[in-house]
Enzyme design. Structure first.
Site, PDB file in Angstrom:
ATOM      1  N   ARG A  53       2.301  50.919  60.736  1.00  0.00           N
ATOM      2  CA  ARG A  53       2.067  52.118  60.216  1.00  0.00           C
ATOM      3  C   ARG A  53       3.325  52.547  59.479  1.00  0.00           C
ATOM      4  O   ARG A  53       4.245  53.777  61.073  1.00  0.00           O
ATOM      5  CB  ARG A  53       1.504  52.724  60.818  1.00  0.00           C
ATOM      6  CG  ARG A  53      -0.038  52.609  61.389  1.00  0.00           C
ATOM      7  CD  ARG A  53      -1.257  52.860  61.956  1.00  0.00           C
ATOM      8  NE  ARG A  53      -1.216  54.801  61.898  1.00  0.00           N
ATOM      9  CZ  ARG A  53      -2.107  55.119  61.348  1.00  0.00           C
ATOM     10  NH1 ARG A  53      -2.828  54.672  60.775  1.00  0.00           N
ATOM     11  NH2 ARG A  53      -2.065  56.030  61.056  1.00  0.00           N
ATOM     12  N   ASP A  55       6.988  55.009  58.859  1.00  0.00           N
ATOM     13  CA  ASP A  55       6.427  56.585  58.742  1.00  0.00           C
ATOM     14  C   ASP A  55       7.197  56.516  57.351  1.00  0.00           C
ATOM     15  O   ASP A  55       7.697  55.576  55.816  1.00  0.00           O
ATOM     16  CB  ASP A  55       7.574  56.723  59.698  1.00  0.00           C
ATOM     17  CG  ASP A  55       6.765  56.963  61.468  1.00  0.00           C
ATOM     18  OD1 ASP A  55       6.012  56.975  60.745  1.00  0.00           O
ATOM     19  OD2 ASP A  55       8.161  56.933  61.230  1.00  0.00           O
ATOM     20  N   ARG A 212      14.009  53.007  64.920  1.00  0.00           N
ATOM     21  CA  ARG A 212      15.137  53.827  64.814  1.00  0.00           C
ATOM     22  C   ARG A 212      15.999  54.518  65.752  1.00  0.00           C
ATOM     23  O   ARG A 212      16.916  55.029  66.111  1.00  0.00           O
ATOM     24  CB  ARG A 212      14.363  55.084  64.150  1.00  0.00           C
ATOM     25  CG  ARG A 212      13.905  54.576  62.684  1.00  0.00           C
ATOM     26  CD  ARG A 212      13.904  55.836  61.020  1.00  0.00           C
ATOM     27  NE  ARG A 212      12.623  56.057  61.237  1.00  0.00           N
ATOM     28  CZ  ARG A 212      11.933  57.579  61.454  1.00  0.00           C
ATOM     29  NH1 ARG A 212      13.080  58.460  61.332  1.00  0.00           N
ATOM     30  NH2 ARG A 212      10.901  58.288  62.052  1.00  0.00           N
TER      31      ARG A 212
END
Length: 280
Positions: A53, A55, A212
């Site tokens: 999923r 972002d 990230r």
């Protein structure tokens, strides 16, 4: 009767509010579900399960999803043509999807296939540029510019210190009832001929914002503000560190999802559904 369809897709995440459908927002899941519902003439919106999923702003070249659709509707896709349903699905979806979302392949999934839980590993790429003069305006949507010159060798050494099975709570946004134990299989940095620094990050699975944050953990090392051992110390502490910045989404792209042979898909899904711990 339903049939499970595997979809291989790619998208430019710039114009999407991430994968997951959200009321009033343009998302990959929402746009793709609408397209599938249209071409299959389904009475209810087609529901999707995805390998990862992503972002808002994150891109994908190798995303995988599955949908359980009506078998007769799937078989009717070719219409009067002699195309197979697989080819007809790709062509018809191409006719209704926007330019920033492409379904490359659609096929009946093997028995036991689950786009999310059958996956063995996911591979991401992150792009950083530390020389403003070398900025390529054509790559502004997938490359993050930083103002300080970075030591890529130090970043690579720091990244290797994070490999293995760990609790990555220090690099994840916690979700109620979800484990943060993951196996980081590969994390490396290199500088390309164009001067862009590229990270390759591979794990069995990732928790929210993990990639990230992993990038943000080694950037201070590249800047010379922290030693290469520092990210591993943050990992061992098990809590979010203010020195770790969750880097901008647009530098990240899901490049590949790898699955086991067909006869191992169901068993892999069963194992993946079990809660991960550090001893398994």
């Amino acid at each position: 009767m339903t049939v499970r369809i595997r979809l291989d897709l790619a998208y430019d995440g710039t114009g999407f509010s991430g994968w997951a459908a959200q009321p009033g927002r343009r998302t990959v899941e929402g746009v793709l579900s609408d397209a599938l519902t249209t071409v299959l003439r389904a009475a209810e919106p087609v529901r999707l399960t995805v390998a990862g999923r992503t972002d808002a702003g994150v891109h994908a070249r190798g995303q995988v999803a599955h949908a359980d659709v009506d078998d007769q509707a799937w078989r009717r896709l070719p219409g009067r043509s002699e195309r197979a349903p697989e080819e007809a699905a790709v062509r018809r979806l191409g006719g209704v999807l926007p330019a920033d979302l492409v379904v490359r392949r659609a096929a009946v999934a093997p028995a036991g296939f689950d786009a999310r839980f059958s996956a063995l590993r996911r591979r991401y790429r992150y792009r950083l540029l530390d020389d403003p003069a070398a900025t390529d305006p054509l790559r502004r949507h997938d490359t993050v510019l930083v103002r300080d010159r970075l030591d890529v060798e130090a970043m690579d050494a720091a990244a290797r210190g994070l490999l293995g099975l760990h609790d990555f709570a220090a690099f994840c946004r916690r979700r109620e009832g979800a484990t943060t134990v993951r196996t980081l299989l590969e994390y490396r940095w290199r500088r390309g001929p164009d001067g862009v620094l590229e990270a390759t990050v591979v794990a069995d699975a990732f928790c929210h914002s993990m990639v990230r944050a992993l990038v943000g953990a080694v950037v201070p090392v590249g800047r010379g503000r922290e030693e290469p051992r520092w990210p591993a110390e943050v990992l061992a502490a098990g809590v979010r560190d203010p020195g770790v910045t969750v880097m901008a989404a647009h530098g990240l792209s899901l490049e590949e999802v790898v699955y086991p042979p067909d006869d191992a898909l169901a068993a892999r899904a069963d194992r993946a559904r079990a809660v991960r711990t550090l001893d398994r």
